[in-house]
Design a protein around this motif. Structure first.
Motif, PDB file in Angstrom:
ATOM      1  N   UNK A   1      65.792   7.279   7.511  1.00 25.47           N
ATOM      2  CA  UNK A   1      64.576   6.956   8.804  1.00 25.47           C
ATOM      3  C   UNK A   1      65.075   5.462   9.490  1.00 25.47           C
ATOM      4  N   UNK A   2      65.713   4.705   8.873  1.00 29.44           N
ATOM      5  CA  UNK A   2      65.776   3.281   9.054  1.00 29.44           C
ATOM      6  C   UNK A   2      66.922   3.325  10.522  1.00 29.44           C
ATOM      7  N   UNK A   3      67.728   4.496  10.724  1.00 26.36           N
ATOM      8  CA  UNK A   3      68.747   4.180  11.802  1.00 26.36           C
ATOM      9  C   UNK A   3      68.032   4.849  13.047  1.00 26.36           C
ATOM     10  N   UNK A   4      68.226   4.002  14.037  1.00 24.96           N
ATOM     11  CA  UNK A   4      67.561   4.226  15.287  1.00 24.96           C
ATOM     12  C   UNK A   4      68.424   5.272  15.963  1.00 24.96           C
ATOM     13  N   UNK A   5      69.688   5.516  15.712  1.00 25.98           N
ATOM     14  CA  UNK A   5      70.506   6.193  16.244  1.00 25.98           C
ATOM     15  C   UNK A   5      70.953   7.488  15.724  1.00 25.98           C
ATOM     16  N   UNK A   6      69.973   7.607  14.623  1.00 23.12           N
ATOM     17  CA  UNK A   6      70.085   9.028  13.840  1.00 23.12           C
ATOM     18  C   UNK A   6      70.148  10.316  14.722  1.00 23.12           C
ATOM     19  N   UNK A   7      71.283  11.198  14.539  1.00 26.90           N
ATOM     20  CA  UNK A   7      71.370  12.284  15.156  1.00 26.90           C
ATOM     21  C   UNK A   7      71.947  12.181  16.589  1.00 26.90           C
ATOM     22  N   UNK A   8      72.139  11.092  16.854  1.00 26.82           N
ATOM     23  CA  UNK A   8      72.739  10.776  18.358  1.00 26.82           C
ATOM     24  C   UNK A   8      74.109  10.627  18.506  1.00 26.82           C
ATOM     25  N   UNK A   9      75.054  10.693  17.264  1.00 31.17           N
ATOM     26  CA  UNK A   9      76.324  10.673  17.516  1.00 31.17           C
ATOM     27  C   UNK A   9      77.167  10.885  15.997  1.00 31.17           C
ATOM     28  N   UNK A  10      78.368  10.578  15.754  1.00 26.63           N
ATOM     29  CA  UNK A  10      79.141  10.713  14.664  1.00 26.63           C
ATOM     30  C   UNK A  10      78.262   9.731  13.459  1.00 26.63           C
ATOM     31  N   UNK A  11      78.288  10.662  12.171  1.00 26.90           N
ATOM     32  CA  UNK A  11      77.760  10.093  11.111  1.00 26.90           C
ATOM     33  C   UNK A  11      78.881  10.407  10.040  1.00 26.90           C
ATOM     34  N   UNK A  12      79.572   9.025   9.967  1.00 22.95           N
ATOM     35  CA  UNK A  12      80.680   8.970   8.952  1.00 22.95           C
ATOM     36  C   UNK A  12      80.708   7.637   8.203  1.00 22.95           C
ATOM     37  N   UNK A  13      80.481   7.873   6.965  1.00 23.51           N
ATOM     38  CA  UNK A  13      80.175   6.834   6.032  1.00 23.51           C
ATOM     39  C   UNK A  13      81.387   6.610   5.164  1.00 23.51           C
ATOM     40  N   UNK A  14      81.822   5.242   5.020  1.00 18.50           N
ATOM     41  CA  UNK A  14      82.969   4.860   4.102  1.00 18.50           C
ATOM     42  C   UNK A  14      82.065   4.944   2.518  1.00 18.50           C
ATOM     43  N   UNK A  15      82.604   5.829   1.658  1.00 21.44           N
ATOM     44  CA  UNK A  15      82.306   5.796   0.365  1.00 21.44           C
ATOM     45  C   UNK A  15      83.030   5.090  -0.590  1.00 21.44           C
ATOM     46  N   UNK A  16      82.971   3.784  -0.592  1.00 17.05           N
ATOM     47  CA  UNK A  16      83.787   3.022  -1.508  1.00 17.05           C
ATOM     48  C   UNK A  16      82.725   2.563  -2.603  1.00 17.05           C
ATOM     49  N   UNK A  17      81.541   2.418  -2.682  1.00 14.99           N
ATOM     50  CA  UNK A  17      80.625   2.158  -3.626  1.00 14.99           C
ATOM     51  C   UNK A  17      80.775   2.966  -4.507  1.00 14.99           C
ATOM     52  N   UNK A  18      80.703   2.910  -5.740  1.00 14.29           N
ATOM     53  CA  UNK A  18      80.882   3.982  -6.980  1.00 14.29           C
ATOM     54  C   UNK A  18      79.550   4.786  -7.012  1.00 14.29           C
TER      55      UNK A  18
END
Length: 565
Positions: A239-256
């Motif tokens: 819910x923190x992301x004001x751009x949620x649902x408006x574009x690409x959501x691709x997260x770099x998963x480098x945290x374990x």
């Protein structure tokens, strides 16, 4: 109690502060997204993509394979895995079974792993045929109450050409899987149709995850996180992301993924939003930059040392950061200087947040948009209450205008510690209005707009001639020196004053400064009781398994050196 509740006008997250989140199971959230967009990619692992439907089918087969072995609802199943596709299949398979996931760090020693296996009652452990993992797991199988291992292979999860190259180049890093009735190959476990019956889950009562604390003092404790705890925190973070649902959501998963920060911010939150995880087995600056350039990732959660490592890498100057929009820093204080340098170099927004294993990962975060509040961990997430209590007596408010211990209430707060009612009695405080507050051990201040600032940890405070000295305040001053890259301050025994602060630093590349000169620069800026007896310049400072600076390990090193000398 001083609640610091933000007013509607001052609250800057997109969703109102008093928002509520229905208790839902993690399985329900996953099934909904898999049904909605089964053909969409969920994982990009070194260039090989796995869709939501593929991960769903793999999780079903994991659940059915475990059920055929006799495991079921309420059992504890361990994941001793790095970031690999097997992790997601096992994670959701265990949850579908109604069992409880127990996360174990691949960096654990045999003794650490065996202790937590026995403490949690873990019956079966997922791992890989890597020399860094399988020998340890086999020794734990002999030294604990563990019944079985399920062993996967990295090569099988890679794209075809990379799989061949891996088998040839990494032969020395692959351990032989023994012929032992207690050891099952992952491929054999999932050799079924995945069509078995799954139990009904109670989101508020069923424990989804036992997440062991970092063990700052004493033995680590297992925080029991329900399905409702985890699903609420995933919804809060999304819910923190004001751009949620408006574009690409691709997260770099480098945290374990075995760490609670990644569990919520990389895995659970991304599945909830229907995004894609660009998964790397571990953090490596060059590999992270290459993955960013290859995939056009839009977000990167990390710890401050990761962002510093990216800035230090020569490839940063030629990397295209145009897709990267939001980076969330947690796990340790984020220096203002590092934040600004990262923004200047990449153009991405870097915001600082705060959380605990006991809070399912996240409690507060700075808003993604607008000017940040300097030195703050942001405003509480929607549905989260932060209060301050007296540092000596948690039933009273702190003196007016003074810092207090932070206590928390919200849907993401743990059920309690596994088999530790004594620890529950120490950490929870009930108030007459029926609120159950959880003590954090962190000392903070809350401004009129509800922005929270951490002053320090109660256990880290240094007692100098009866005065309380906060190490983080001295470290913040050190970060203003252009030569200082990292800083840790600890308290050492002193015959006259009880304790005396001492600073340990690393330097920026090419910088020249010695300890006496840094101490001469630092001490005039501090109160008399805060002044350090020395600044020690080191090539490196100890870090935790996720890469944040470790005060505990530094204290242990210094203490051991003093005893030996």
């Amino acid at each position: 109690m001083s609640t610091g509740q933000p007013s509607p006008a001052a609250y800057r997250h997109p969703v109102p502060w008093d928002a509520t989140f229905d208790p839902r199971s993690m399985v329900e959230l996953f099934e909904e997204m898999a049904a909605r967009q089964g053909s969409a990619p969920l994982i990009d692992f070194m260039g090989r993509r796995y869709t939501y439907a593929q991960v769903r089918h793999a999780a079903d087969r994991v659940a059915c394979g475990l059920a055929a072995m006799g495991y079921g609802k309420g059992d504890r199943i361990g994941l001793f895995l790095p970031n690999v596709p097997h992790y997601l299949a096992a994670y959701y398979g265990v949850l579908k079974l109604g069992a409880t996931v127990v996360n174990f760090s691949p960096l654990y020693t045999v003794a650490e792993l065996a202790h937590q296996v026995d403490d949690s009652g873990t019956r079966l452990l997922f791992t890989l045929s890597a020399t860094a993992l399988l020998p340890t797991a086999l020794r734990v199988l002999e030294a604990s109450g563990l019944e079985r291992l399920v062993v996967g292979q990295v090569a099988g999860a890679l794209p075809p050409l990379k799989s061949v190259a891996y088998r040839l180049a990494k032969r020395r890093e692959v351990a032989a899987i023994p012929r032992d009735p207690r050891v099952t190959r992952f491929s054999a476990l999932i050799a079924n149709s995945g069509g078995c019956a799954m139990p009904t889950l109670d989101p508020a009562r069923d424990v989804a995850l036992i997440q062991y604390t970092g063990g700052t003092t004493g033995s680590p404790k297992g925080a029991m996180l329900s399905h409702a705890n985890l699903s609420a925190n995933a919804q809060q973070v999304a819910s923190l992301d004001p751009e949620r649902g408006r574009g690409v959501d691709r997260i770099l998963g480098v945290l374990p993924l075995f760490h609670v920060f990644a569990n919520t911010c990389v895995l659970n939150r991304t599945v909830l939003t229907g995004g894609e995880i660009v998964m790397l087995p571990r953090f490596d600056a060059a590999a992270t930059l290459a993955a960013l350039a290859r995939t056009g990732a839009t977000s990167l959660p990390g710890v401050p040392t990761m962002f510093q490592a990216l800035l230090d890498h020569p490839d940063t100057a030629t990397t295209d950061f145009s897709s990267l929009r939001i980076c969330i820093s947690g796990g340790a204080p984020l220096a203002a200087e590092l934040k600004q340098k990262f923004r200047d170099a990449t153009g991405a927004t870097l915001v600082e947040g705060y959380g605990l294993s006991e809070s399912s990962g996240v409690v507060s975060c700075n808003p993604y948009e607008g000017e940040p509040r300097a030195g703050s961990i942001g405003q509480p997430l929607p549905g989260t209450r932060v209060a301050l209590v007296d540092k000596e007596d948690p039933t009273r408010p702190p003196p007016a205008g003074e810092p207090g211990e932070m206590v928390l209430a919200g849907p993401q707060i743990m059920m309690g510690y596994w088999n530790r009612p004594d620890a529950d009695a120490e950490v929870f405080v009930d108030t007459p209005d029926g609120t159950r507050w959880m003590r954090t051990g962190d000392v903070g201040l809350v401004d009129p707009d509800g922005f929270v600032r951490i002053v320090d940890r109660l256990k880290d405070m240094i007692a100098v001639s009866g005065f309380k000295v906060f190490p983080s305040q001295i470290e913040a001053v050190l970060h203003h020196h252009p030569a200082v890259k990292e800083a840790l301050v600890i308290g050492l025994p002193d015959a006259y004053r009880g304790e005396v602060p001492r600073a340990y630093v690393t330097l920026e590349e090419g910088a020249e400064a010695d300890g006496p000169a840094l101490a001469a620069w630092l001490n005039p800026q501090l109160g008399r009781h805060e002044r350090v007896d020395a600044v020690i310049v080191r090539a490196a400072l100890p870090k935790t398994m996720i890469g944040k600076l470790s005060r505990k390990d530094l204290i242990a090193e210094v203490t051991a050196q003093a005893s030996a000398g």
